[in-house]
Write an enzyme that holds these catalytic residues in place. Sequence first.
Site, PDB file in Angstrom:
ATOM      1  N   LYS A   1      25.424  -4.256   6.771  1.00  0.00           N
ATOM      2  CA  LYS A   1      26.131  -3.056   7.237  1.00  0.00           C
ATOM      3  C   LYS A   1      25.966  -2.884   8.757  1.00  0.00           C
ATOM      4  O   LYS A   1      26.900  -2.523   9.466  1.00  0.00           O
ATOM      5  CB  LYS A   1      25.579  -1.835   6.488  1.00  0.00           C
ATOM      6  CG  LYS A   1      25.734  -0.495   7.161  1.00  0.00           C
ATOM      7  CD  LYS A   1      27.136   0.007   7.027  1.00  0.00           C
ATOM      8  CE  LYS A   1      27.391   1.394   7.569  1.00  0.00           C
ATOM      9  NZ  LYS A   1      26.559   1.908   8.595  1.00  0.00           N
TER      10      LYS A   1
ATOM     11  N   GLY B   1      15.301   6.821   6.102  1.00  0.00           N
ATOM     12  CA  GLY B   1      15.345   7.845   5.060  1.00  0.00           C
ATOM     13  C   GLY B   1      16.767   8.271   4.723  1.00  0.00           C
ATOM     14  O   GLY B   1      17.731   7.586   5.075  1.00  0.00           O
ATOM     15  N   ALA B   2      16.890   9.401   4.001  1.00  0.00           N
ATOM     16  CA  ALA B   2      18.175   9.828   3.426  1.00  0.00           C
ATOM     17  C   ALA B   2      18.748   8.656   2.632  1.00  0.00           C
ATOM     18  O   ALA B   2      19.882   8.234   2.819  1.00  0.00           O
ATOM     19  CB  ALA B   2      19.145  10.313   4.512  1.00  0.00           C
TER      20      ALA B   2
ATOM     21  N   GLY C   1      20.237  -4.784   6.287  1.00  0.00           N
ATOM     22  CA  GLY C   1      21.579  -4.758   5.726  1.00  0.00           C
ATOM     23  C   GLY C   1      22.610  -5.356   6.677  1.00  0.00           C
ATOM     24  O   GLY C   1      22.560  -5.124   7.886  1.00  0.00           O
TER      25      GLY C   1
ATOM     26  N   SER D   1      26.485   5.069   4.015  1.00  0.00           N
ATOM     27  CA  SER D   1      25.735   5.388   5.232  1.00  0.00           C
ATOM     28  C   SER D   1      25.167   6.789   5.092  1.00  0.00           C
ATOM     29  O   SER D   1      25.830   7.675   4.544  1.00  0.00           O
ATOM     30  CB  SER D   1      26.669   5.331   6.452  1.00  0.00           C
ATOM     31  OG  SER D   1      26.057   5.957   7.563  1.00  0.00           O
TER      32      SER D   1
ATOM     33  N   HIS E   1      20.308   1.298   0.712  1.00  0.00           N
ATOM     34  CA  HIS E   1      18.869   1.100   0.956  1.00  0.00           C
ATOM     35  C   HIS E   1      18.191   0.552  -0.311  1.00  0.00           C
ATOM     36  O   HIS E   1      17.357  -0.360  -0.241  1.00  0.00           O
ATOM     37  CB  HIS E   1      18.200   2.421   1.328  1.00  0.00           C
ATOM     38  CG  HIS E   1      18.719   3.063   2.578  1.00  0.00           C
ATOM     39  ND1 HIS E   1      19.488   4.209   2.567  1.00  0.00           N
ATOM     40  CD2 HIS E   1      18.577   2.729   3.881  1.00  0.00           C
ATOM     41  CE1 HIS E   1      19.783   4.548   3.805  1.00  0.00           C
ATOM     42  NE2 HIS E   1      19.254   3.680   4.624  1.00  0.00           N
TER      43      HIS E   1
HETATM   44  P1  AMP Z   1      18.992   3.074   8.231  1.00  0.00           P
HETATM   45  O1  AMP Z   1      18.195   3.971   7.344  1.00  0.00           O
HETATM   46  O2  AMP Z   1      20.401   3.518   8.416  1.00  0.00           O
HETATM   47  O3  AMP Z   1      18.286   2.733   9.517  1.00  0.00           O
HETATM   48  O4  AMP Z   1      19.122   1.692   7.439  1.00  0.00           O
HETATM   49  C1  AMP Z   1      17.981   1.012   6.972  1.00  0.00           C
HETATM   50  C2  AMP Z   1      18.385  -0.342   6.458  1.00  0.00           C
HETATM   51  O5  AMP Z   1      19.326  -0.185   5.389  1.00  0.00           O
HETATM   52  C3  AMP Z   1      19.072  -1.209   7.507  1.00  0.00           C
HETATM   53  O6  AMP Z   1      18.661  -2.559   7.353  1.00  0.00           O
HETATM   54  C4  AMP Z   1      20.530  -1.049   7.168  1.00  0.00           C
HETATM   55  O7  AMP Z   1      21.342  -2.124   7.591  1.00  0.00           O
HETATM   56  C5  AMP Z   1      20.461  -0.965   5.654  1.00  0.00           C
HETATM   57  N1  AMP Z   1      21.671  -0.321   5.132  1.00  0.00           N
HETATM   58  C6  AMP Z   1      22.189   0.869   5.494  1.00  0.00           C
HETATM   59  N2  AMP Z   1      23.345   1.098   4.838  1.00  0.00           N
HETATM   60  C7  AMP Z   1      23.555   0.018   4.054  1.00  0.00           C
HETATM   61  C8  AMP Z   1      24.595  -0.374   3.137  1.00  0.00           C
HETATM   62  N3  AMP Z   1      25.651   0.411   2.906  1.00  0.00           N
HETATM   63  N4  AMP Z   1      24.476  -1.557   2.510  1.00  0.00           N
HETATM   64  C9  AMP Z   1      23.419  -2.381   2.729  1.00  0.00           C
HETATM   65  N5  AMP Z   1      22.408  -2.074   3.597  1.00  0.00           N
HETATM   66  C10 AMP Z   1      22.479  -0.895   4.230  1.00  0.00           C
END
Ligand code: AMP
Length: 288
Positions: free
Chosen positions: A154, A36-37, A152, A190, A42
């Site tokens: 990332k 989320g957020a 990602g 992020s 995403h």
């Molecule tokens: P999270 O919500 O931080 O757990 O991220 C969920 C998914 O989004 C994961 O696969 C991350 O690698 C991807 N993600 C987060 N930030 C980015 C970004 N800046 N660019 C591409 N993918 C991202």
Amino acid sequence: MTDPTLPILRSVEAMRAQTRAWRAAGLTVGFAPTMGALHAGHASLITALAARCDRVVASVFVNPTQFAPGEDFDSYPRDEAGDVAVIARAGGAAVFAPPSEALYPENEATRISVAGPALELESAARPHFFTGVATVVAKLLIAVEPDEAAFGEKDYQQLLVVRRLVRDLCLATHILACPTARDPDGLALSSRNAYLDASARAIAPALHRAITDCAQAVTAGDTPRAAERAAVDAILASGFDAVDYVAVRDAETLAAVPDTALEREGRVLAAARLGGVRLIDNVAAPAP
Ligand code: AMP
């Protein structure tokens, strides 16, 4: 186009029934797991899946088992209505947002622990982290049963851990890697960037600059250890409080590379702390 009727599924049974109904109708299913957020990074996962699959599900679940006591589980940014709007705009067809008990029932006693690419780097500072990630990703893939799931770059180490998990557990989902979405000054998007105050936000792009310079140096034939040291110095000189690591690793396995010119594709990975926020980033380092 925003779909005001975008369904929000709260149980594993409802999620699985949705996927099976789509599949029975001959449709393929893509899946983007998130905490989320949601931001444009995403959204890019959902957009990439929507171009390849007939229906896309995004999950919103702040996974308790990947946070250690004292980390930001309680304060992690949560905005379900905003997230649903982002998912709809990016082309999602459903949201999987289960309560914690749906994925972690009372007396649950199962964890999935990955070695290989999960060792070192992020695990040095967060030893609990990849077991939490692997456990929840396995549960989510079993609940959603997608044809493809997007992750990602990332979180590059996480991407390799998920690939290994899927292979080792014989899961049927194809893993799609998506490039890192960045602000114009290079800072990787992020959810935790929201914690940066104005002065920290001005310093933050130095992390990406330093690892980009490091990658260019090793691709030009410099030795990895000297390039890593130069990056650490540059990150600290720019105003970061501490560097957890800057590491040139094998891009496919994350194995350490010898201190000689790269022979295979490398990846420069880094984590550093700034104003109470821990930032991670990584870039490709092609062999010379
Ligand atoms: P999270 O919500 O931080 O757990 O991220 C969920 C998914 O989004 C994961 O696969 C991350 O690698 C991807 N993600 C987060 N930030 C980015 C970004 N800046 N660019 C591409 N993918 C991202």
